[in-house]
Design an enzyme around this catalytic site. Structure first.
Site, PDB file in Angstrom:
ATOM      1  N   LYS A   1       0.835  -1.177   0.000  1.00  0.00           N
ATOM      2  CA  LYS A   1       0.000   0.000   0.000  1.00  0.00           C
ATOM      3  C   LYS A   1       0.891   1.256   0.000  1.00  0.00           C
ATOM      4  O   LYS A   1       2.046   1.146   0.375  1.00  0.00           O
ATOM      5  CB  LYS A   1      -0.932  -0.012   1.189  1.00  0.00           C
ATOM      6  CG  LYS A   1      -0.188   0.048   2.539  1.00  0.00           C
ATOM      7  CD  LYS A   1      -1.127   0.231   3.664  1.00  0.00           C
ATOM      8  CE  LYS A   1      -1.148   1.664   4.093  1.00  0.00           C
ATOM      9  NZ  LYS A   1       0.005   2.105   4.872  1.00  0.00           N
TER      10      LYS A   1
ATOM     11  N   HIS B   1      -1.310  -5.501   5.717  1.00  0.00           N
ATOM     12  CA  HIS B   1      -0.760  -6.397   6.745  1.00  0.00           C
ATOM     13  C   HIS B   1      -1.740  -6.643   7.894  1.00  0.00           C
ATOM     14  O   HIS B   1      -1.602  -7.627   8.620  1.00  0.00           O
ATOM     15  CB  HIS B   1       0.609  -5.915   7.238  1.00  0.00           C
ATOM     16  CG  HIS B   1       0.567  -4.778   8.198  1.00  0.00           C
ATOM     17  ND1 HIS B   1       0.456  -3.476   7.798  1.00  0.00           N
ATOM     18  CD2 HIS B   1       0.635  -4.741   9.553  1.00  0.00           C
ATOM     19  CE1 HIS B   1       0.446  -2.694   8.866  1.00  0.00           C
ATOM     20  NE2 HIS B   1       0.553  -3.435   9.947  1.00  0.00           N
TER      21      HIS B   1
ATOM     22  N   LYS C   1      -2.900 -10.307  10.721  1.00  0.00           N
ATOM     23  CA  LYS C   1      -2.853 -10.354  12.187  1.00  0.00           C
ATOM     24  C   LYS C   1      -3.776 -11.467  12.681  1.00  0.00           C
ATOM     25  O   LYS C   1      -4.888 -11.624  12.167  1.00  0.00           O
ATOM     26  CB  LYS C   1      -3.294  -9.003  12.777  1.00  0.00           C
ATOM     27  CG  LYS C   1      -2.278  -7.880  12.542  1.00  0.00           C
ATOM     28  CD  LYS C   1      -2.725  -6.584  13.179  1.00  0.00           C
ATOM     29  CE  LYS C   1      -1.884  -5.402  12.748  1.00  0.00           C
ATOM     30  NZ  LYS C   1      -0.642  -5.210  13.454  1.00  0.00           N
TER      31      LYS C   1
ATOM     32  N   GLU D   1      -2.489   5.002  17.484  1.00  0.00           N
ATOM     33  CA  GLU D   1      -1.039   4.804  17.525  1.00  0.00           C
ATOM     34  C   GLU D   1      -0.402   5.839  18.432  1.00  0.00           C
ATOM     35  O   GLU D   1      -0.835   6.999  18.453  1.00  0.00           O
ATOM     36  CB  GLU D   1      -0.457   4.969  16.133  1.00  0.00           C
ATOM     37  CG  GLU D   1      -0.813   3.837  15.214  1.00  0.00           C
ATOM     38  CD  GLU D   1       0.028   3.922  13.967  1.00  0.00           C
ATOM     39  OE1 GLU D   1       1.078   3.256  13.941  1.00  0.00           O
ATOM     40  OE2 GLU D   1      -0.340   4.666  13.061  1.00  0.00           O
TER      41      GLU D   1
ATOM     42  N   ASP E   1      -3.499   6.527   4.686  1.00  0.00           N
ATOM     43  CA  ASP E   1      -2.514   5.640   5.305  1.00  0.00           C
ATOM     44  C   ASP E   1      -3.178   4.507   6.093  1.00  0.00           C
ATOM     45  O   ASP E   1      -2.679   3.382   6.104  1.00  0.00           O
ATOM     46  CB  ASP E   1      -1.610   6.464   6.236  1.00  0.00           C
ATOM     47  CG  ASP E   1      -0.432   5.670   6.761  1.00  0.00           C
ATOM     48  OD1 ASP E   1       0.223   4.989   5.954  1.00  0.00           O
ATOM     49  OD2 ASP E   1      -0.157   5.719   7.978  1.00  0.00           O
TER      50      ASP E   1
ATOM     51  N   HIS F   1      -6.507  -0.537   6.182  1.00  0.00           N
ATOM     52  CA  HIS F   1      -6.645  -1.334   7.401  1.00  0.00           C
ATOM     53  C   HIS F   1      -8.041  -1.221   8.020  1.00  0.00           C
ATOM     54  O   HIS F   1      -8.666  -2.225   8.350  1.00  0.00           O
ATOM     55  CB  HIS F   1      -5.622  -0.904   8.449  1.00  0.00           C
ATOM     56  CG  HIS F   1      -4.204  -0.865   7.942  1.00  0.00           C
ATOM     57  ND1 HIS F   1      -3.721  -1.753   7.016  1.00  0.00           N
ATOM     58  CD2 HIS F   1      -3.166  -0.039   8.236  1.00  0.00           C
ATOM     59  CE1 HIS F   1      -2.447  -1.482   6.775  1.00  0.00           C
ATOM     60  NE2 HIS F   1      -2.096  -0.446   7.491  1.00  0.00           N
TER      61      HIS F   1
HETATM   62  C1  BG6 Z   1       1.117   1.073   8.227  1.00  0.00           C
HETATM   63  C2  BG6 Z   1       1.071   2.583   8.192  1.00  0.00           C
HETATM   64  O1  BG6 Z   1       0.386   0.530   7.169  1.00  0.00           O
HETATM   65  O2  BG6 Z   1       0.561   0.610   9.456  1.00  0.00           O
HETATM   66  C3  BG6 Z   1       1.810   3.172   9.375  1.00  0.00           C
HETATM   67  O3  BG6 Z   1       1.662   3.042   6.978  1.00  0.00           O
HETATM   68  C4  BG6 Z   1       1.303   2.588  10.667  1.00  0.00           C
HETATM   69  O4  BG6 Z   1       1.692   4.587   9.385  1.00  0.00           O
HETATM   70  C5  BG6 Z   1       1.267   1.056  10.598  1.00  0.00           C
HETATM   71  O5  BG6 Z   1       2.160   3.018  11.711  1.00  0.00           O
HETATM   72  C6  BG6 Z   1       0.574   0.480  11.813  1.00  0.00           C
HETATM   73  O6  BG6 Z   1       0.718  -0.912  11.811  1.00  0.00           O
HETATM   74  P1  BG6 Z   1       0.646  -1.765  13.154  1.00  0.00           P
HETATM   75  O7  BG6 Z   1       0.743  -3.181  12.702  1.00  0.00           O
HETATM   76  O8  BG6 Z   1       1.789  -1.307  13.996  1.00  0.00           O
HETATM   77  O9  BG6 Z   1      -0.675  -1.422  13.773  1.00  0.00           O
END
Ligand code: BG6
Length: 517
Positions: A174, A204, A208, A242, A261, A266
C-alpha cells in the site's frame, strides 16, 4: 524455536496443516528501505526457523543504494537480530540464513538491471533449485510501481517461466493509488502486465491473528450471528490508535495523511470483516466476494453535511512521560503550514438489510496516548428498566470489545448484581485473552502469514481490485473536499491526547460516546 515437522509441499488454500511452498526466489524492490529490514527479512527468517521455507529459497534485494552482496547481508543480519530481539545463541542461524541473500543495485528505471536480475534468477534456478518460481515484492514508493512492472514485463519476467509448471506472483504494498482515479490507473498499469491471479495487494492487518479470527468468531460459533444485526446492535466503533508520530516518514505522510494511510486499507478491511455476510464456502473467491459486496453497500458520505460525518485533526506539541513531543508541522520534511490530517473520525452507514441505519464510527490517529486497535459492538439498551424501584436510574447497554492489538482477546460487558442485601447493579466483564487460552502467541508481525500465503498461492488475505476500487469510491469525495477546504475545518489536538475535542462533540451529538480504550 521448534522445527515444524509435519510441514508438507502442497499448493492449496488454507488448511490445518503446515505447508511448505515449492522452491522459489523472492525479489524485493526497495530493499534498502525500512519495511525490508523491519518486517520482511525478519518475517522470512522467522519462517525459515519454523521450517516453513522451501529448500533453496533465495532472496534478491534491489534498490538504488549501492551495496555489495556482502554489505547487504550484513545489513540484513543486523536488522533481523535487532527487530526480532534475538539472543546471541541465534546469531549463527541468522548469519546462515542471510547467506542466500543477494543484492542488485537498481534505480528501477534501468533496463540493464532487469537483464542482470533475470540472469541471476536463472542462475539461482540452476544452482539452488528455485525451479523458476518467482515472487516479486514492490516495497518502493508507489510512483515506481508502474515503472518496475513494465520493466519486468519487457524482460519477460512477468510470465511464469514454464506455463502450468512454475509460478510468478507480485506483491504490491500500500498505498494502492491515492484516490479512485490513480488507483484505477495503477491497476490498469499492473494488469496490463500481470494477470489478476498473479497480483497480491497486501494489507498487513489481514495477516494479524485477531483479524483472521474475526471470521472464526462470527462464523465458527452459533451464538453470535443471530444478534449480529440492526435489531440488537445500536452502533459499532472501530478504533486504531497509535502512540508514534510520523517518525522519519514526513515526506510520504504529507502526501498521504491518515485516511489514505490507515482508513482506506486497514480500517475498512476490519469494517468489511465485521459486517460481511457469511460466505458460501471458505475460499478466497467467496470471502472476497462478500467483502466487496458489503463495501458496495456503504452509503456515500453526504458532503453537504460533512461535519456530521467526518472530523479531521492534526497533532500539535504535547508531553508524554515528561518528554516533549513535537508538533506535526515541525516534523522533518513536513510543511510548517501543512493541513495534512494525522487523526480522522468518520461515521459510515451500510445500506443493506442487516445494517440499515446502524452507524459505524471509525477513528484512527497518530500521537494518541497508546497503541491500541479495538472493535466495539455496542448493543441496544435493555428495553425496559425493571429495577427502577430499587434506585437504579439507568443500566449500561452491553458491549463486546474485540481487542486486535496489543493484549489480543475479547471482552463482553454485561450488568450484574453487586453481592449483598441491597439491589445494586454494576457493569462487569467476561474476558478472553489469547495468551491465557493458547499460551504465548507467536511473535509474528503478520507478514509471516502473508508471505507464506503468497508463496503458496492463497490470495484470501490479500485485497482484490474491486475492494480497492470501492474503498476509494467511498473516500475520494471526502479527500477532495478536505483538500479544497485546506485549513478550514482542520482541528488540532495535543500530542499524547485522544484527538481533537471536535471528535468527542462529533459522536456526542448522536447521543453516544467513544469507548474508553
Ligand atoms: C502502516 C502505516 O500501514 O501501518 C503506518 O503506513 C502505521 O503509518 C502502521 O504506523 C501500523 O501498523 P501496526 O501493525 O503497527 O498497527
Amino acid at each position: 524455536m521448534t522445527k515444524l515437522k509435519e510441514a508438507t509441499h502442497v499448493q492449496a488454500e488454507k488448511s490445518a496443516e503446515h505447508r511448505v511452498p515449492a522452491p522459489c526466489a523472492m525479489v524485493i524492490f526497495g530493499a534498502s528501505g525500512d519495511l525490508t529490514e523491519r518486517k520482511l527479512v525478519p518475517a522470512l527468517y522467522y519462517l525459515s526457523r519454523a521450517g516453513l521455507l522451501p529448500d533453496g529459497f533465495s532472496v534478491i534485494g534491489c534498490a538504488k543504494t549501492q551495496y555489495t552482496d556482502e554489505s547487504f547481508r550484513d545489513k540484513m543480519q543486523k536488522a533481523v537480530k535487532k527487530y526480532l530481539d534475538l539472543p546471541d545463541s541465534d546469531h549463527e542461524a541468522v548469519n546462515a540464513f542471510t547467506r542466500d541473500v543477494h543484492y542488485i543495485s537498481d534505480d528501477f528505471g534501468d533496463a540493464k538491471a532487469y537483464d542482470q536480475l533475470k540472469k541471476l534468477l536463472d542462475q539461482l534456478d540452476q544452482q539452488r533449485g528455485t525451479s523458476g518460481n518467482r515472487l516479486f515484492y514492490l516495497a518502493t514508493p508507489p510512483s515506481f510501481f508502474p515503472v518496475i512492472v513494465n520493466h519486468l514485463g519487457a524482460v519477460g519476467l512477468a510470465e511464469p517461466k514454464e506455463q502450468n509448471k512454475t509460478w510468478t506472483r507480485i506483491v504490491i504494498e500500500k498505498p494502492f493509488g491515492r484516490d479512485l482515479q490513480s488507483a484505477r490507473e495503477l491497476n490498469q498499469a499492473v494488469t496490463s502486465v500481470f494477470k489478476e491471479d498473479q497480483i497480491y495487494r497486501i494489507d498487513h492487518y489481514l495477516g494479524k491473528e485477531t483479524v483472521q479470527n474475526l471470521l472464526v468468531f462470527r462464523f465458527g460459533n452459533g451464538i453470535f450471528e443471530p444478534f449480529w444485526n440492526r435489531r440488537y446492535i445500536d452502533h459499532v466503533q472501530i478504533a486504531v490508535a497509535e502512540e508514534i508520530g510520523v517518525e522519519n516518514r514526513g515526506a510520504y505522510y504529507e502526501e498521504a495523511g491518515l485516511v489514505r494511510d490507515m482508513i482506506q486499507n486497514h480500517v475498512l478491511s476490519l469494517l468489511s470483516l465485521i459486517t460481511m455476510e457469511p460466505p458460501a464456502i471458505f475460499d478466497a473467491r467467496a470471502v472476497r466476494d462478500e467483502k466487496a459486496k458489503v463495501m458496495r453497500a456503504i452509503r456515500p458520505i453526504p458532503l453537504d453535511r460533512l461535519s456530521e460525518y467526518a472530523v479531521r485533526g492534526q497533532y500539535v506539541e504535547g508531553w508524554t512521560d515528561g518528554n516533549k513531543l513535537p508538533a506535526y508541522r515541525s516534523e522533518p520534511k513536513v510543511s510548517p503550514q501543512s493541513t495534512t490530517e494525522t487523526y480522522a473520525a468518520l461515521k459510515l452507514f451500510i445500506d443493506n438489510w442487516r445494517w440499515a441505519d446502524v452507524p459505524f464510527y471509525l477513528r484512527s490517529g497518530k500521537r494518541l496516548p497508546k497503541r491500541i486497535s479495538e472493535i466495539t459492538i455496542k448493543f441496544r439498551r435493555a428495553p425496559h428498566l425493571l429495577f427502577k424501584g430499587t434506585g437504579t436510574t439507568s443500566i449500561e447497554p452491553n458491549h463486546l470489545s474485540i481487542h486486535i492489538q496489543p493484549d489480543e482477546g475479547m471482552s463482553l460487558m454485561f450488568n450484574a448484581k453487586i453481592p449483598g442485601t441491597t439491589m445494586q447493579i454494576r457493569p462487569v466483564t467476561m474476558e478472553f485473552h489469547y495468551e491465557d487460552a493458547f499460551g504465548q502467541t507467536p511473535p509474528t508481525t503478520a507478514y509471516e502469514t502473508l508471505l507464506l500465503d503468497c508463496m503458496l498461492g492463497d490470495p484470501m488475505l490479500f485485497t482484490r481490485d474491486d475492494f480497492v476500487d470501492l474503498a476509494w469510491e467511498v473516500l475520494t469525495p471526502l479527500l477532495n473536499r478536505w483538500k479544497e477546504d485546506g485549513k478550514k475545518g482542520l482541528s488540532f489536538y495535543e500530542s499524547g491526547t485522544w484527538g481533537p475535542p471536535e471528535a468527542d462533540a462529533f459522536i456526542e451529538r448522536d447521543g453516544r460516546k467513544w469507548q474508553e480504550l
